[in-house]
Write an enzyme that holds these catalytic residues in place. Structure first.
Site, PDB file in Angstrom:
ATOM      1  CB  CYS A  99     -65.335 -50.582 -41.810  1.00  0.00           C
ATOM      2  SG  CYS A  99     -67.181 -50.525 -42.345  1.00  0.00           S
ATOM      3  CG  HIS A 117     -65.286 -46.166 -39.610  1.00  0.00           C
ATOM      4  ND1 HIS A 117     -64.503 -46.199 -40.624  1.00  0.00           N
ATOM      5  CD2 HIS A 117     -66.358 -46.581 -40.400  1.00  0.00           C
ATOM      6  CE1 HIS A 117     -64.971 -47.267 -41.507  1.00  0.00           C
ATOM      7  NE2 HIS A 117     -66.181 -47.346 -41.289  1.00  0.00           N
TER       8      HIS A 117
END
Length: 480
Positions: free
Chosen positions: A330, A427
Site C-alpha cells: 500500500c 493488505h
C-alpha cells in the site's frame, strides 16, 4: 435487546481484548452477540463486507462473535494523519479531515449516526457488547461525548470499568474515576474489574476490597495477564513487539510514524522459521535481513520523509546491493516508486515528492478511496491469495507490466526487472496459509502454521481465561 459497555480507566487497559473475550463467551452460550464501538481512533482498519472500513479491533470482535464485520460495529473511525489532525470516517466512508480542535463541532451530528448504528445492531442480535474509548475520566472531553458516558447515557447502557494493574496505581485509577465523574454518569457504572495482573491475584485482595468499599461498586474479578494476546491482531502501534524469536528467514519491517494496517505482519510473526524485526526510529535495518517490508502508512509522503530522516533509504540501497528483497504494501508500495504526487493536498500540503526509485512506477493521490475485499493470484507462484484494499492514489508505470498479482485477470502491483523489488496494494495477503508458504519458500524459508486456526484457538483460550477468573455470568446478567 440487552447491551453492556466496557469502559476503561485509561487508554490501552485491555478493553478491546475484554470485549472480544466476552463476545466469544456469549457465543459459546448460544447467545447471538455483536460488538460495538461508537468511536475508535486507529490507523489499523479492516474492510467490511458492506464496502466500508472499521477499526481492526471490531473486526476481531466480530470474529469472536462468529459474525461478519459490518460498518455498524464502528460508526465513527478517526484515522490520525498528523499530530493535530485526523481523517473522520463515518459509517465506513470518509467524511472529512479535521484538526483535533475542530472535531468537537462535528460530534452532535455524529451522535445520530452512532445511535442509528447501535439501534440496528441491537435489533439484529440478542446481546451487544460495547467498547468505550480512552477513559470517561477525561471529563474535559465530556461535552458532546459520543465515545463513553455520553453514549452510555444516550443509549441507556450499563457500564463496567476496567483498570490496568500492570501500569500501577490501579486503586487510584478506579476510585479517581468515580471521583471526577458527573454524578449522573457515575450512576451508569455497575461495577469494575482489574486487568493484567501478574503473579498471584490473591495478593491484591485487600486492594480489591478497598476499591469496593470506596466506590460502592461491585467487583467482577481480577484477570491475570493473558500472555497469548500477542497472537491476536493488535490495534495500537504501541503494542507492536520489537521482534519475534523466529528462525533463519530474516524479515525486517520499518515502523513508520503513521504506520497503518500493521497486522499484515502478524502471520509472519507466528512462523517459527521467520525472525521478524520491527525496525524503529533510530535503528538501522539489520544487515542480515532477507526481506525488508515497507508497510502501509496513513501519510505516505510524510512517512517517506520520516524514512529518509532515519537513514533507512541508505540502508535499503545497501540491502538491495547485497541481493536482498523488498516488499512495499500500500503506502510502502507508493514509496518504492519514482514520484508521489498529491496535487489536491489530500494527505497534507499539495505537491510532489521523489520516491525511493526502486520501482519504475509513479503515484498520484486521488480523492476517491478504494475499499474492497479482494481475491487474487500471485503472479510469481500462481498461488491463490485473499486480502483487501484500503487506499487512495493510483499507481502506474513500466514495472506494472510485471504485476505482483492478478485480480480477476487484471494486473495488480509491480515487480522490478530482477524480481527482487515488489509492490502491492493488497493488505492481509500473509494471512493465507498457501500464499504465505509459497512466498517464504521463494525466500528459502518454510511455513509451519495455520494462521486463521491459531487466531480462533487463541480467542477460545481468551474466553477460557476470562471464565476462570471473572464473573462472566454476572457480567452478562448486567446487560439491559
Amino acid at each position: 435487546m440487552p447491551a453492556l459497555m466496557i469502559q476503561g480507566c485509561g487508554s490501552n487497559v485491555g478493553k478491546s481484548l475484554l470485549v472480544a473475550g466476552l463476545c466469544r463467551a456469549a457465543r459459546r452460550r448460544g447467545i447471538p452477540v455483536a460488538p460495538f464501538k461508537p468511536q475508535n481512533m486507529s490507523n489499523n482498519a479492516a474492510v467490511t463486507a458492506d464496502g466500508g472500513e472499521i477499526g481492526r479491533a471490531q473486526a476481531l470482535q466480530a470474529l469472536a462473535s462468529g459474525i461478519v464485520p459490518h460498518t455498524d460495529m464502528n460508526p465513527v473511525l478517526l484515522k490520525p494523519e498528523t499530530d493535530t489532525g485526523a481523517q473522520v470516517v463515518v459509517c465506513g466512508r470518509r467524511l472529512a479531515t479535521v484538526r483535533a480542535r475542530d472535531y468537537a463541532a462535528l460530534k452532535p451530528q455524529l451522535l445520530t449516526a452512532v445511535l442509528d448504528s447501535f439501534g440496528r445492531l441491537r435489533a439484529a442480535h440478542d446481546l451487544v457488547i460495547v467498547e468505550g474509548a480512552g477513559s470517561p475520566a477525561e471529563v474535559n472531553l465530556r461535552k458532546g461525548d459520543i465515545a463513553n458516558m455520553g453514549f452510555a447515557r444516550a443509549a441507556g447502557v450499563p457500564v463496567v470499568l476496567a483498570g490496568d494493574i500492570d501500569r500501577g496505581g490501579v486503586i487510584a485509577q478506579v476510585v479517581g474515576t468515580q471521583a471526577v465523574l458527573d454524578p449522573l454518569d457515575a450512576e451508569m457504572v455497575e461495577g469494575f474489574l482489574i486487568n493484567k495482573f501478574r503473579g498471584d491475584p490473591t495478593l491484591f485482595d485487600d486492594g480489591y476490597r478497598l476499591i469496593e468499599a470506596r466506590t460502592g461498586w461491585r467487583g467482577f474479578g481480577v484477570l491475570p495477564y493473558f500472555a497469548d494476546a500477542a497472537k491476536l491482531p493488535a490495534e495500537d502501534a504501541l503494542d507492536l513487539r520489537s521482534a519475534s524469536s523466529g528462525g533463519p528467514t530474516r524479515v525486517a519491517c520499518l515502523v513508520l510514524s503513521r504506520i497503518a494496517n500493521f497486522d499484515d505482519l502478524d502471520p509472519l510473526a507466528q512462523e517459527p522459521s521467520v525472525g521478524l524485526t520491527m525496525v524503529r526510529a533510530g535503528q538501522p535495518i539489520p544487515g542480515d535481513t532477507d526481506l525488508v517490508i515497507l508497510p502501509g502508512s496513513k501519510s505516505t509522503r510524510g512517512d517517506l520523509a520520516f524514512l529518509r530522516g532515519q537513514g533507512w533509504d541508505v540502508d535499503l540501497a545497501a540491502h538491495v546491493r547485497r541481493g536482498g528483497h523488498v516488499l512495499g504494501i500500500c503506502g510502502g508500495y507508493q514509496m518504492l516508486g519514482r514520484t508521489i504526487s498529491d496535487p489536491e493536498g489530500i494527505e497534507g500540503a499539495a505537491g510532489e515528492t521523489p520516491g525511493l526509485g526502486l520501482l519504475e512506477v509513479d503515484t498520484v493521490m486521488t480523492p476517491d478511496k478504494r475499499l474492497t475485499r479482494t481475491r487474487a493470484v500471485h503472479a510469481a507462484t500462481g498461488t491463490p491469495m485473499e486480502g483487501y484494499e484500503i487506499h487512495i492514489g493510483r499507481t502506474g508505470g513500466r514495472d506494472t507490466g510485471r504485476p505482483f498479482a492478478h485480480v480477476d485477470g487484471k494486473p495488480e502491483g509491480a515487480v522490478s526487472a530482477d524480481g527482487r523489488i515488489s509492490g502491492s496494494y493488497l493488505h492481509g495477503m500473509f494471512a493465507g496459509d498457501a500464499f504465505r508458504a509459497a512466498y517464504l519458500a521463494a525466500l528459502g524459508g518454510t511455513s509451519a502454521t495455520s494462521y486463521g486456526a491459531g487466531v480462533e484457538a487463541t480467542l477460545d483460550a481468551l474466553a477460557d481465561h476470562m471464565e476462570r477468573h471473572l464473573d462472566i455470568p454476572g457480567l452478562l446478567a448486567l446487560a439491559r
